[in-house]
Design a protein around this motif. Structure first.
Motif, PDB file in Angstrom:
ATOM      1  N   PHE A  33      42.187  43.395  22.860  1.00  0.00           N
ATOM      2  CA  PHE A  33      43.005  43.940  21.763  1.00  0.00           C
ATOM      3  C   PHE A  33      44.469  43.622  22.038  1.00  0.00           C
ATOM      4  O   PHE A  33      44.860  43.304  23.159  1.00  0.00           O
ATOM      5  CB  PHE A  33      42.793  45.446  21.600  1.00  0.00           C
ATOM      6  N   TYR A  65      49.995  41.916  25.349  1.00  0.00           N
ATOM      7  CA  TYR A  65      48.646  41.417  25.581  1.00  0.00           C
ATOM      8  C   TYR A  65      48.065  41.919  26.892  1.00  0.00           C
ATOM      9  O   TYR A  65      46.868  41.804  27.115  1.00  0.00           O
ATOM     10  CB  TYR A  65      48.643  39.885  25.585  1.00  0.00           C
ATOM     11  N   GLY A  68      45.083  44.235  26.750  1.00  0.00           N
ATOM     12  CA  GLY A  68      43.888  43.534  26.293  1.00  0.00           C
ATOM     13  C   GLY A  68      43.300  42.634  27.352  1.00  0.00           C
ATOM     14  O   GLY A  68      42.075  42.542  27.504  1.00  0.00           O
TER      15      GLY A  68
END
Length: 121
Positions: A33, A65, A68
């Motif tokens: 994500f 990021y 994620g």
């Protein structure tokens, strides 16, 4: 108190797999994500700015990021760790225990190499 053998296999496999998979996630940009903390939005997958008219707008809504990438590596390492926990003990004996420090050190070197372009002046 000594942990049971299945937990030891899980922990060792998880640690090695997480280090290796994190470098792969960063290199291939595989974020589970993307987080936009300034507007409090979380989107599934990796999302990059597509604003070609005003690319400087990316500074107002920076994407993160790291969360994620970490989640991607942790999920993959969890799968590897669970698989290793169910292996018979005799299959885990031939593995060299030095991988517990060689792989993470190599992963750190890989992460430094992948972040070098951010620090070029």
């Amino acid at each position: 108190m000594t942990p049971p053998p299945w937990f030891r296999r899980f922990a060792f496999a998880f640690g090695i797999a997480f280090a290796a998979l994190y470098v792969v996630a960063v290199k291939l940009d595989l974020a589970l994500f993307t987080v936009y903390p300034s507007i409090r939005v979380v989107l599934l997958g990796t999302h990059h700015s597509r604003d070609y008219v005003g690319p400087s707008m990316g500074s107002f809504m920076p994407a993160m990021y790291w969360y994620g990438w970490t989640a991607t590596a942790a999920l993959g390492a969890l799968i590897v760790g669970i698989g290793a926990a169910f292996l018979p003990e005799r299959w885990s004996q031939p593995f060299w225990s030095g991988w517990l420090w060689v792989i993470p050190v190599a992963a750190m070197i890989g992460c430094v190499y992948l972040t070098l372009p951010w620090f070029r002046l």
